[in-house]
Design a protein around this motif. Structure first.
Motif, PDB file in Angstrom:
ATOM      1  N   VAL A 262      -0.525  10.873  -6.557  1.00 14.76           N
ATOM      2  CA  VAL A 262      -1.052   9.600  -6.088  1.00 14.76           C
ATOM      3  C   VAL A 262      -2.536   9.790  -5.787  1.00 14.76           C
ATOM      4  O   VAL A 262      -2.936  10.804  -5.225  1.00 14.76           O
ATOM      5  CB  VAL A 262      -0.284   9.067  -4.854  1.00 14.76           C
ATOM      6  CG1 VAL A 262      -0.420   9.987  -3.655  1.00 14.76           C
ATOM      7  CG2 VAL A 262      -0.742   7.660  -4.493  1.00 14.76           C
ATOM      8  N   VAL A 263      -3.326   8.825  -6.224  1.00  8.82           N
ATOM      9  CA  VAL A 263      -4.758   8.811  -5.923  1.00  8.82           C
ATOM     10  C   VAL A 263      -5.022   7.593  -5.062  1.00  8.82           C
ATOM     11  O   VAL A 263      -4.656   6.472  -5.425  1.00  8.82           O
ATOM     12  CB  VAL A 263      -5.615   8.755  -7.207  1.00  8.82           C
ATOM     13  CG1 VAL A 263      -7.102   8.623  -6.866  1.00  8.82           C
ATOM     14  CG2 VAL A 263      -5.377   9.981  -8.060  1.00  8.82           C
ATOM     15  N   ARG A 264      -5.638   7.820  -3.899  1.00  6.55           N
ATOM     16  CA  ARG A 264      -5.996   6.721  -2.991  1.00  6.55           C
ATOM     17  C   ARG A 264      -7.479   6.769  -2.698  1.00  6.55           C
ATOM     18  O   ARG A 264      -8.060   7.842  -2.552  1.00  6.55           O
ATOM     19  CB  ARG A 264      -5.249   6.832  -1.668  1.00  6.55           C
ATOM     20  CG  ARG A 264      -3.795   6.531  -1.751  1.00  6.55           C
ATOM     21  CD  ARG A 264      -3.171   6.454  -0.359  1.00  6.55           C
ATOM     22  NE  ARG A 264      -1.736   6.519  -0.467  1.00  6.55           N
ATOM     23  CZ  ARG A 264      -1.017   7.633  -0.367  1.00  6.55           C
ATOM     24  NH1 ARG A 264      -1.612   8.782  -0.126  1.00  6.55           N
ATOM     25  NH2 ARG A 264       0.283   7.595  -0.493  1.00  6.55           N
ATOM     26  N   THR A 265      -8.067   5.591  -2.561  1.00  6.40           N
ATOM     27  CA  THR A 265      -9.477   5.500  -2.215  1.00  6.40           C
ATOM     28  C   THR A 265      -9.703   4.305  -1.306  1.00  6.40           C
ATOM     29  O   THR A 265      -8.925   3.346  -1.313  1.00  6.40           O
ATOM     30  CB  THR A 265     -10.360   5.416  -3.482  1.00  6.40           C
ATOM     31  OG1 THR A 265     -11.733   5.509  -3.106  1.00  6.40           O
ATOM     32  CG2 THR A 265     -10.111   4.133  -4.261  1.00  6.40           C
ATOM     33  N   PHE A 266     -10.766   4.377  -0.560  1.00  2.00           N
ATOM     34  CA  PHE A 266     -11.153   3.304   0.366  1.00  2.00           C
ATOM     35  C   PHE A 266     -12.457   2.717  -0.142  1.00  2.00           C
ATOM     36  O   PHE A 266     -13.511   3.350  -0.072  1.00  2.00           O
ATOM     37  CB  PHE A 266     -11.304   3.883   1.772  1.00  2.00           C
ATOM     38  CG  PHE A 266     -11.768   2.895   2.810  1.00  2.00           C
ATOM     39  CD1 PHE A 266     -11.157   1.670   2.960  1.00  2.00           C
ATOM     40  CD2 PHE A 266     -12.794   3.221   3.671  1.00  2.00           C
ATOM     41  CE1 PHE A 266     -11.576   0.768   3.930  1.00  2.00           C
ATOM     42  CE2 PHE A 266     -13.220   2.337   4.652  1.00  2.00           C
ATOM     43  CZ  PHE A 266     -12.611   1.117   4.780  1.00  2.00           C
ATOM     44  N   ARG A 267     -12.374   1.530  -0.705  1.00  3.25           N
ATOM     45  CA  ARG A 267     -13.539   0.828  -1.255  1.00  3.25           C
ATOM     46  C   ARG A 267     -13.479  -0.621  -0.780  1.00  3.25           C
ATOM     47  O   ARG A 267     -13.007  -1.516  -1.481  1.00  3.25           O
ATOM     48  CB  ARG A 267     -13.542   0.879  -2.780  1.00  3.25           C
ATOM     49  CG  ARG A 267     -13.668   2.274  -3.367  1.00  3.25           C
ATOM     50  CD  ARG A 267     -15.046   2.845  -3.090  1.00  3.25           C
ATOM     51  NE  ARG A 267     -15.283   4.098  -3.769  1.00  3.25           N
ATOM     52  CZ  ARG A 267     -15.144   5.289  -3.206  1.00  3.25           C
ATOM     53  NH1 ARG A 267     -14.738   5.380  -1.953  1.00  3.25           N
ATOM     54  NH2 ARG A 267     -15.414   6.387  -3.873  1.00  3.25           N
ATOM     55  N   PRO A 268     -13.943  -0.900   0.446  1.00  9.79           N
ATOM     56  CA  PRO A 268     -13.750  -2.210   1.072  1.00  9.79           C
ATOM     57  C   PRO A 268     -14.323  -3.405   0.315  1.00  9.79           C
ATOM     58  O   PRO A 268     -13.770  -4.475   0.393  1.00  9.79           O
ATOM     59  CB  PRO A 268     -14.406  -2.071   2.441  1.00  9.79           C
ATOM     60  CG  PRO A 268     -14.898  -0.703   2.562  1.00  9.79           C
ATOM     61  CD  PRO A 268     -14.629   0.036   1.309  1.00  9.79           C
ATOM     62  N   ALA A 269     -15.385  -3.237  -0.424  1.00 13.06           N
ATOM     63  CA  ALA A 269     -15.992  -4.384  -1.105  1.00 13.06           C
ATOM     64  C   ALA A 269     -15.601  -4.483  -2.577  1.00 13.06           C
ATOM     65  O   ALA A 269     -16.064  -5.375  -3.279  1.00 13.06           O
ATOM     66  CB  ALA A 269     -17.513  -4.310  -0.977  1.00 13.06           C
ATOM     67  N   ALA A 270     -14.735  -3.590  -3.050  1.00 14.82           N
ATOM     68  CA  ALA A 270     -14.394  -3.541  -4.470  1.00 14.82           C
ATOM     69  C   ALA A 270     -13.418  -4.639  -4.862  1.00 14.82           C
ATOM     70  O   ALA A 270     -12.539  -5.012  -4.091  1.00 14.82           O
ATOM     71  CB  ALA A 270     -13.800  -2.183  -4.823  1.00 14.82           C
ATOM     72  N   SER A 271     -13.574  -5.116  -6.081  1.00 15.77           N
ATOM     73  CA  SER A 271     -12.609  -6.062  -6.629  1.00 15.77           C
ATOM     74  C   SER A 271     -11.626  -5.352  -7.554  1.00 15.77           C
ATOM     75  O   SER A 271     -10.529  -5.836  -7.788  1.00 15.77           O
ATOM     76  CB  SER A 271     -13.320  -7.184  -7.378  1.00 15.77           C
ATOM     77  OG  SER A 271     -14.096  -6.671  -8.441  1.00 15.77           O
TER      78      SER A 271
END
Length: 86
Positions: free
Chosen positions: A29-38
């Motif tokens: 599993v790959v997780r990322t935090f990108r609050p402004a991403a669409s």
């Protein structure tokens, strides 16, 4: 409180244990935090793109990759909508 909620609230004691690439249920599993991403894609070393699903409205994206092993060299392609792609 879930890992995602703790991360968004900036209360997660170990965010690197949740974010990034980790083994889970026979896949990675790959997780990322990108609050402004669409939109966020994982780009594997072979150039294959895999779309990540937004699993928290605060900007957490994740995806399960089958047939890959850790450590996994990958890049993220992040689309910020009208702001651009990085």
């Amino acid at each position: 409180m879930s890992d995602a909620d703790q991360l968004i609230a900036r209360q997660h004691a170990n965010p690197h244990a949740y974010l990034g690439a980790h083994p889970e249920n026979g896949s990675v599993v790959v997780r990322t935090f990108r609050p402004a991403a669409s939109k966020v894609d994982v780009v594997a070393p072979d150039g294959k793109h895999s779309a990540l699903e937004q699993v928290h409205p605060g900007g957490i994206f994740e995806g399960h990759l089958k047939g890959v092993k850790l450590p996994l060299a990958y890049q993220l392609e992040v689309d910020y909508g009208e702001s651009g792609t990085i």
